[in-house]
Design a protein around this motif. Structure first.
Motif, short mmCIF file in Angstrom:
data_model
loop_
_atom_site.label_atom_id
_atom_site.label_comp_id
_atom_site.label_asym_id
_atom_site.label_seq_id
_atom_site.Cartn_x
_atom_site.Cartn_y
_atom_site.Cartn_z
N ILE A 236 0.86 -1.18 0.00
CA ILE A 236 0.00 0.00 0.00
C ILE A 236 0.90 1.23 0.00
N ALA A 237 0.82 2.01 -1.08
CA ALA A 237 1.75 3.13 -1.25
C ALA A 237 0.99 4.41 -1.53
N ILE A 238 0.14 4.77 -0.58
CA ILE A 238 -0.67 5.98 -0.76
C ILE A 238 -0.24 7.10 0.19
N GLY A 239 0.96 6.94 0.75
CA GLY A 239 1.52 8.02 1.55
C GLY A 239 1.53 7.77 3.05
N HIS A 240 2.10 8.73 3.77
CA HIS A 240 2.19 8.69 5.23
C HIS A 240 1.66 10.00 5.81
N THR A 241 1.21 9.94 7.04
CA THR A 241 0.78 11.14 7.76
C THR A 241 1.68 11.34 8.96
N PRO A 242 2.50 12.40 8.96
CA PRO A 242 3.36 12.64 10.13
C PRO A 242 2.51 12.99 11.35
N ASN A 243 2.92 12.48 12.50
CA ASN A 243 2.15 12.70 13.73
C ASN A 243 2.55 14.02 14.38
N THR A 244 2.05 15.11 13.81
CA THR A 244 2.45 16.45 14.23
C THR A 244 1.28 17.33 14.66
N LYS A 245 0.12 16.74 14.84
CA LYS A 245 -1.09 17.54 15.11
C LYS A 245 -0.92 18.48 16.29
N ILE A 246 -0.35 18.01 17.40
CA ILE A 246 -0.28 18.86 18.59
C ILE A 246 0.83 19.91 18.49
N PHE A 247 1.67 19.82 17.44
CA PHE A 247 2.78 20.77 17.31
C PHE A 247 2.52 21.83 16.25
N GLU A 248 1.48 21.68 15.44
CA GLU A 248 1.32 22.49 14.24
C GLU A 248 1.17 23.99 14.49
N LYS A 249 0.74 24.38 15.69
CA LYS A 249 0.58 25.81 15.98
C LYS A 249 1.89 26.49 16.34
N ASP A 250 2.89 25.71 16.70
CA ASP A 250 4.14 26.29 17.20
C ASP A 250 5.38 25.89 16.40
N ILE A 251 5.40 24.66 15.90
CA ILE A 251 6.57 24.15 15.19
C ILE A 251 6.38 24.31 13.68
N LEU A 252 7.40 24.78 12.99
CA LEU A 252 7.31 24.94 11.54
C LEU A 252 7.24 23.57 10.86
N LEU A 253 6.25 23.41 9.97
CA LEU A 253 6.05 22.18 9.23
C LEU A 253 6.19 22.45 7.73
N ASP A 254 6.50 21.40 6.96
CA ASP A 254 6.57 21.57 5.52
C ASP A 254 5.18 21.36 4.92
N ASP A 255 5.09 21.32 3.60
CA ASP A 255 3.79 21.25 2.93
C ASP A 255 3.06 19.93 3.17
N LEU A 256 3.78 18.91 3.60
CA LEU A 256 3.15 17.62 3.90
C LEU A 256 2.95 17.40 5.39
N GLY A 257 3.32 18.38 6.20
CA GLY A 257 3.11 18.27 7.64
C GLY A 257 4.28 17.73 8.42
N TYR A 258 5.42 17.49 7.76
CA TYR A 258 6.62 17.03 8.47
C TYR A 258 7.32 18.21 9.14
N ILE A 259 7.94 17.98 10.28
CA ILE A 259 8.64 19.05 10.99
C ILE A 259 9.88 19.48 10.22
N LYS A 260 10.04 20.79 10.07
CA LYS A 260 11.22 21.32 9.42
C LYS A 260 12.36 21.42 10.42
N THR A 261 13.53 20.94 10.01
CA THR A 261 14.72 21.08 10.85
C THR A 261 15.83 21.71 10.01
N ILE A 262 16.78 22.36 10.69
CA ILE A 262 17.94 22.90 9.99
C ILE A 262 18.71 21.73 9.38
N PRO A 263 18.99 21.75 8.09
CA PRO A 263 19.70 20.63 7.45
C PRO A 263 20.96 20.23 8.21
N GLY A 264 21.11 18.94 8.40
CA GLY A 264 22.27 18.41 9.11
C GLY A 264 22.14 18.42 10.61
#
Length: 337
Positions: A236-264
């Motif tokens: 089944i290859a229809i994607g994943h949902t990052p578990n970020t619901k409780i962080f979305e108001k404070d933590i920067l997320l990308d367009d798919l809802g994954y948490i953005k981190t400084i590269p490296g």
């Protein structure tokens, strides 16, 4: 209210590895396991690609090993879910599902991502016994066999291309009359002669004997007909949902809802808050990459705690993760790296 130097949210490979490193650095971490103790691997049977297990290991056994190792060094594990975090206070105030509150100087987020499923009635029954959401993890078991991949996006393309090098044949089921995948992925698929694309086609039933699957019933909406494919694996290859619901108001997320981190690094937009594992990894999503990022998060947290107090003993925190040096109101330099 209990206070800790490091609070870890999540009990998959990333969370447990972060706990191992944090506890060995004398941060005395508290790890909140969440509702799915052990993360996605707890539902996996054979794991053959995690280093250190030459004969393979059951997913549940692997996670139990990581748990015991983290506890050996002093990690305290709490089998509760986090409901809320106040990122505006220092230390951060964390509230559990039972209403208990904790204060922590650093937070490591390792809540993972959940695979999207079709919702078929026996899908969960055969998960790990013929049904998978990860070709990289499980494709090896289907060498020389025929399999189905469900999906029309880039994820499905990647799964089908990977499997084509291992299996006898791949049936790619696309619900609509065209792909939604990128053009470059479609071009790569065209060069594979053992991949058959079935447009306007849905998987409607998984066939099996109770132990493993032996077929897939499909529905073609363009002809209003049903058919059975005799396959031994369904991905089944229809994607994943990052578990970020409780962080979305404070933590920067990308367009798919994954948490953005400084590269490296594991650093988020809030100093003292770090993210690791699948919750910030939209590309690889492997147990070993999650574990590696858990190590990074713990080391980042340790470094943060050791440098946030300047030589004059004045505490200050940078509000912008892009800068390494700030000046407090008193004109004293404070470092955050």
């Amino acid at each position: 209210m209990e206070t800790t130097k490091c609070l870890i949210i999540g009990s998959g490979p990333a969370g447990y590895t972060a706990a191992i490193y944090a506890s060995r650095s004398a941060l005395y971490p508290i790890l909140f396991s969440g509702l799915q103790i052990g993360g996605q691997l707890i539902q996996t049977t054979d794991v053959d690609n995690f280093p250190g297990y030459p004969q393979g290991v059951q997913g549940g056994a692997l996670m139990e090993d990581l748990k015991l190792q983290s506890e050996r060094f002093g990690t305290r594990i709490v089998n509760e879910e986090i409901q809320n975090i106040n990122f505006n206070e220092r230390p951060f105030k964390v509230t559990t599902g039972t209403g208990e509150q904790f204060l922590s100087e650093t937070i490591i987020i390792a809540t993972g991502a959940t695979a999207k499923w079709l919702g078929l009635h026996n899908e969960a029954e055969y998960n790990g016994r013929g049904v998978s959401a990860c070709a990289t993890c499980d494709g090896f078991f289907y060498r020389g066999k025929e399999v189905v991949v469900v999906g029309g996006g880039d994820t499905a393309m990647e799964e089908a291309i990977f499997l084509a090098n291992l299996v006898k044949k791949v049936y790619l089921l696309v619900r609509k009359d065209k792909f939604k995948a990128s053009k470059i992925m479609q071009e790569r698929l065209k060069n594979l002669d053992n991949v058959e694309v079935l447009f306007n086609t849905q998987l409607i039933h998984i066939l099996g004997d109770g132990d493993s699957i032996n077929g897939a019933k499909i529905y073609d909406s363009s002809t209003d007909t049903e058919a059975i494919l005799r396959v031994e694996g369904i991905f089944i290859a229809i994607g994943h949902t990052p578990n970020t619901k409780i962080f979305e108001k404070d933590i920067l997320l990308d367009d798919l809802g994954y948490i953005k981190t400084i590269p490296g690094t594991s650093k988020t937009n809030i100093s003292g808050v770090f993210a690791c594992g699948d919750v910030q990894d939209r590309e690889y999503r492997q147990a070993i990459t999650a574990a590696g990022s858990g190590c990074i998060a713990a080391m980042d947290a340790t470094h943060y705690l050791s440098t946030r107090v300047n030589k004059n003993g004045i505490f200050c925190v940078a509000s912008n993760i892009e800068i390494s040096t700030i000046i407090s109101k008193d004109g004293i330099n404070c470092i955050y790296q």
